[in-house]
Write a protein that holds these residues in place. Structure first.
Motif, PDB file in Angstrom:
ATOM      1  N   GLY A  37       0.813  -1.216   0.000  1.00 54.12           N
ATOM      2  CA  GLY A  37       0.000   0.000   0.000  1.00 54.12           C
ATOM      3  C   GLY A  37       0.842   1.259   0.000  1.00 54.12           C
ATOM      4  O   GLY A  37       0.495   2.257  -0.639  1.00 54.12           O
ATOM      5  N   ASP A  38       1.968   1.240   0.712  1.00 58.33           N
ATOM      6  CA  ASP A  38       2.868   2.404   0.748  1.00 58.33           C
ATOM      7  C   ASP A  38       3.679   2.533  -0.534  1.00 58.33           C
ATOM      8  O   ASP A  38       4.000   3.623  -0.981  1.00 58.33           O
ATOM      9  N   LYS A  39       4.028   1.395  -1.119  1.00 58.05           N
ATOM     10  CA  LYS A  39       4.876   1.371  -2.315  1.00 58.05           C
ATOM     11  C   LYS A  39       4.105   1.851  -3.542  1.00 58.05           C
ATOM     12  O   LYS A  39       4.599   2.658  -4.324  1.00 58.05           O
ATOM     13  N   LEU A  40       2.898   1.313  -3.725  1.00 58.67           N
ATOM     14  CA  LEU A  40       2.149   1.575  -4.960  1.00 58.67           C
ATOM     15  C   LEU A  40       0.991   2.544  -4.773  1.00 58.67           C
ATOM     16  O   LEU A  40       0.407   3.014  -5.747  1.00 58.67           O
ATOM     17  N   GLY A  41       0.624   2.810  -3.537  1.00 56.73           N
ATOM     18  CA  GLY A  41      -0.624   3.534  -3.282  1.00 56.73           C
ATOM     19  C   GLY A  41      -1.716   2.515  -3.027  1.00 56.73           C
ATOM     20  O   GLY A  41      -1.617   1.362  -3.458  1.00 56.73           O
ATOM     21  N   ARG A  42      -2.764   2.931  -2.293  1.00 57.93           N
ATOM     22  CA  ARG A  42      -3.789   1.956  -1.883  1.00 57.93           C
ATOM     23  C   ARG A  42      -4.529   1.367  -3.086  1.00 57.93           C
ATOM     24  O   ARG A  42      -4.812   0.171  -3.127  1.00 57.93           O
ATOM     25  N   ILE A  43      -4.858   2.203  -4.083  1.00 58.32           N
ATOM     26  CA  ILE A  43      -5.649   1.745  -5.229  1.00 58.32           C
ATOM     27  C   ILE A  43      -4.862   0.770  -6.103  1.00 58.32           C
ATOM     28  O   ILE A  43      -5.329  -0.327  -6.428  1.00 58.32           O
ATOM     29  N   ALA A  76      -2.283  -0.950  -5.292  1.00 55.92           N
ATOM     30  CA  ALA A  76      -1.997  -2.171  -4.520  1.00 55.92           C
ATOM     31  C   ALA A  76      -3.174  -3.146  -4.605  1.00 55.92           C
ATOM     32  O   ALA A  76      -2.998  -4.354  -4.785  1.00 55.92           O
ATOM     33  N   LEU A  77      -4.409  -2.614  -4.504  1.00 59.46           N
ATOM     34  CA  LEU A  77      -5.598  -3.473  -4.628  1.00 59.46           C
ATOM     35  C   LEU A  77      -5.702  -4.055  -6.038  1.00 59.46           C
ATOM     36  O   LEU A  77      -6.112  -5.204  -6.217  1.00 59.46           O
ATOM     37  N   LEU A 110      -3.177 -10.061   1.812  1.00 57.59           N
ATOM     38  CA  LEU A 110      -2.838  -8.686   1.417  1.00 57.59           C
ATOM     39  C   LEU A 110      -3.985  -7.734   1.731  1.00 57.59           C
ATOM     40  O   LEU A 110      -3.790  -6.673   2.317  1.00 57.59           O
ATOM     41  N   ILE A 111      -5.205  -8.129   1.349  1.00 54.16           N
ATOM     42  CA  ILE A 111      -6.324  -7.186   1.497  1.00 54.16           C
ATOM     43  C   ILE A 111      -6.791  -7.063   2.946  1.00 54.16           C
ATOM     44  O   ILE A 111      -7.411  -6.080   3.303  1.00 54.16           O
ATOM     45  N   SER A 112      -6.467  -8.058   3.808  1.00 53.63           N
ATOM     46  CA  SER A 112      -6.904  -7.939   5.206  1.00 53.63           C
ATOM     47  C   SER A 112      -6.198  -6.775   5.891  1.00 53.63           C
ATOM     48  O   SER A 112      -6.661  -6.277   6.913  1.00 53.63           O
ATOM     49  N   GLY A 113      -5.078  -6.314   5.327  1.00 57.66           N
ATOM     50  CA  GLY A 113      -4.440  -5.089   5.821  1.00 57.66           C
ATOM     51  C   GLY A 113      -4.827  -3.874   4.989  1.00 57.66           C
ATOM     52  O   GLY A 113      -5.062  -2.787   5.506  1.00 57.66           O
ATOM     53  N   LEU A 114      -4.906  -4.067   3.662  1.00 55.13           N
ATOM     54  CA  LEU A 114      -5.135  -2.948   2.739  1.00 55.13           C
ATOM     55  C   LEU A 114      -6.525  -2.324   2.867  1.00 55.13           C
ATOM     56  O   LEU A 114      -6.667  -1.112   2.856  1.00 55.13           O
ATOM     57  N   VAL A 115      -7.559  -3.171   2.953  1.00 56.98           N
ATOM     58  CA  VAL A 115      -8.940  -2.646   2.943  1.00 56.98           C
ATOM     59  C   VAL A 115      -9.241  -1.795   4.184  1.00 56.98           C
ATOM     60  O   VAL A 115      -9.689  -0.646   4.052  1.00 56.98           O
ATOM     61  N   PRO A 116      -8.980  -2.305   5.414  1.00 60.39           N
ATOM     62  CA  PRO A 116      -9.243  -1.440   6.582  1.00 60.39           C
ATOM     63  C   PRO A 116      -8.419  -0.149   6.535  1.00 60.39           C
ATOM     64  O   PRO A 116      -8.884   0.904   6.962  1.00 60.39           O
ATOM     65  N   MET A 117      -7.190  -0.230   5.979  1.00 63.11           N
ATOM     66  CA  MET A 117      -6.327   0.952   5.896  1.00 63.11           C
ATOM     67  C   MET A 117      -6.951   1.992   4.961  1.00 63.11           C
ATOM     68  O   MET A 117      -7.100   3.171   5.312  1.00 63.11           O
ATOM     69  N   TYR A 118      -7.366   1.537   3.777  1.00 61.31           N
ATOM     70  CA  TYR A 118      -7.938   2.460   2.777  1.00 61.31           C
ATOM     71  C   TYR A 118      -9.245   3.073   3.285  1.00 61.31           C
ATOM     72  O   TYR A 118      -9.436   4.292   3.249  1.00 61.31           O
TER      73      TYR A 118
END
Length: 521
Positions: free
Chosen positions: A116-122, A124-125, A164-172
């Motif tokens: 998420g930090d490397k590519l951006g949240r979108i 990364a998803l 991956l998404i279990s961290g990304l989705v709540p973050m976004y």
């Protein structure tokens, strides 16, 4: 309630992100419905005769959680050593088909925040969806090749995606939501998971896709969702916090905020992020070791890990595991429908939680949920223990199951996922979310691996054990978990200091301003 309003763009972005969580739930539930059929297919592919029907039929657990599922191994009594070895092989392959998902999730959960930090949240998803598509295609075509290898590989890759998404989705979702709606929108992650579980149970019914002809379509169906989400993500705004704090692109952050808030005046949000950025500029990225060694992070990370452990060790997986056999005992001719009933209650009470979370507060709901679950486990245990003496006790157990699931979804189900994001400021947040997601997956995997052995050892008393665990978590939550509803990071930090009985540190200390948790003696 507040000037923060829900806009079309905000709903669209949350919905699109939550499609990933829906996939998570679908993957948890989908493997259970066609269980017997897949096992008989494994036997066919491996050339193991299907004459031992008893062994195959013992796999009829219609659970809604991913668990290795030989219900009563003691009943597996195939004739001769060869039949025993082949039954063992099938059991092992089936266990791998189920638990490889959790292994994939455990590995990938560490990389969600980093990606998420490397590519951006979108982006990364979007990249994560490639994994989802690959896993779905492997399972979708499993009927054409060595099905056991393709299913285990597909489940592992789907697990990587869900990790991956279990961290990304709540973050976004946490970063695009207005402060006052953070809790309600945060529960959408769990809401989408339980919706996925329910849909997978329904489409897995024998007359829909859970049959000999269409089971591979059932497993590969998620490819459609992956493609849909990939397209929808092109229209989602990037996280303003990521744009402003990580990339330092204020103009783009303002543009994103204007779309999300439906207003040209985004000064309040910008000021909040500016303040956070000033603090974050001197706040380095935080390593896993620092989370435990730095006294200002130690208390929040321990609380985060404990909340996720409480969710998994509460016995929810065990409840789903036992539900079918309890429903059978209660005289329900098609327990699969009762299990779908549990899935539906799951969904209804998650919606209830969305409505309650901003009114009642996170901590209160977590405590109410855990307390209700404690009493339910007691009644369930009594029902199981006294079943032989009183047939009507199965109805006590059945009612306890439905109530247990209701209480789980009011608090311990959705709350740990977004509370962790509220404990930490921008610097430590990605690492903390990744570690929390890992602890959730790891506890899930432990329960999946050990529950059968514990159930065999404890018999009907198994839920007394869970009652003890739940009670311990209630005591911990009461004394150590602060309320985060509508509070800034600074206020949450002060709450943590109060809980640990430490004096405030000077305001100059960055971690303090935002998060500053504890000075432990």
């Amino acid at each position: 309630m507040t000037e923060d309003k829900i806009t079309g763009t905000l709903i669209f972005a949350v919905f699109t992100a939550a499609l990933s969580s829906f996939q998570f739930g679908y993957d948890i539930g989908v493997i259970n419905a066609p269980q017997e059929i897949i096992i008989s297919h494994y036997r066919h592919v491996l050339g193991i005769p299907l004459d031992d029907r008893k062994a195959t039929n013992n796999y009829a657990v219609n659970s809604t959680e991913a668990l290795p599922t030989v219900t009563y191994p003691a009943n597996l009594v195939p004739a001769g050593e060869e039949a025993m070895a082949s039954a063992g092989l099938i059991t092992m392959l089936w266990s791998l088909s189920v638990s490889s998902f959790a292994v994939g999730g455990m590995i990938a959960s560490f990389f969600g925040g980093w990606l998420g930090d490397k590519l951006g949240r979108i982006k990364a998803l979007m990249v994560a969806n490639i994994l989802s598509l690959a896993g779905a295609l492997l399972m979708g075509f499993s009927k054409l090749g060595p099905s056991h290898i393709l299913i285990i590989a597909g489940r592992s890759i789907s697990g990587l995606y869900c990790g991956l998404i279990s961290g990304l989705v709540p973050m976004y979702i946490g970063e695009i939501a207005p402060t006052t709606l953070r809790g309600a929108l945060g529960t959408f992650h769990q809401l989408a998971i339980v919706t996925g579980i329910l849909i997978s149970q329904i489409v897995g019914l024998e007359f829909i896709l859970g049959n000999h002809d269409l089971w591979h379509i059932l497993l590969g169906l998620s490819a459609v969702r992956a493609l849909l989400q990939f397209l929808l993500l092109f229209f989602c705004p990037e996280s303003p916090r990521y744009l402003y704090i990580t990339l330092e692109e204020e103009a783009k952050a303002k543009q994103s905020l204007k779309r999300l808030r439906g207003s040209d005046d985004v000064t309040k949000d910008i000021n909040e992020m500016k303040k956070e950025k000033e603090e974050a500029s001197s706040e380095q990225k935080v390593s896993i070791i620092q989370l435990f060694t730095d006294s200002s992070y130690r208390q929040p990370i321990i609380v985060s890990l404990m909340l996720h452990a409480a969710q998994q060790f509460s016995g929810i997986n065990g409840i789903f595991y036992y539900s079918t056999s309890i429903f059978q005992t209660a005289g329900i001719s098609k327990p699969v429908y009762a299990t779908i009933g549990v899935g539906a209650i799951n969904l209804v009470f998650t919606v209830f939680s969305v409505l309650l979370v901003e009114k009642a507060g996170r901590r209160s709901l977590f405590l109410i949920g855990m307390s209700g679950m404690f009493f339910c486990t007691i009644f369930m245990s009594l029902g199981l223990v006294l079943l032989d003496k009183f047939a009507w006790m199965s109805y006590v157990s059945m009612t306890a199951i439905f109530l247990f699931v209701s209480f789980f979804e009011i608090g311990p189900g959705p709350i740990p996922w977004f509370m962790v994001a509220e404990f930490f400021s921008q610097g430590p947040r990605p690492t903390a979310l990744a570690l929390a997601a890992f602890s959730n997956w790891f506890c899930n995997f432990l329960v999946a691996l050990c529950f059968q052995y514990i159930a065999d050892f404890c018999g009907p008393y198994v839920f007394f054990l869970f009652a003890g665990v739940v009670l311990a978590f209630i005591v911990f939550t009461f004394f150590k978990v602060p309320e985060t509803k509508g509070k800034s990071f600074e206020e949450i930090a002060a709450e943590f200091r109060k809980k640990s009985g430490s004096a405030p540190r000077p305001k100059a200390a960055v971690e303090m301003e935002f998060l500053g948790a504890t000075e432990t003696a």
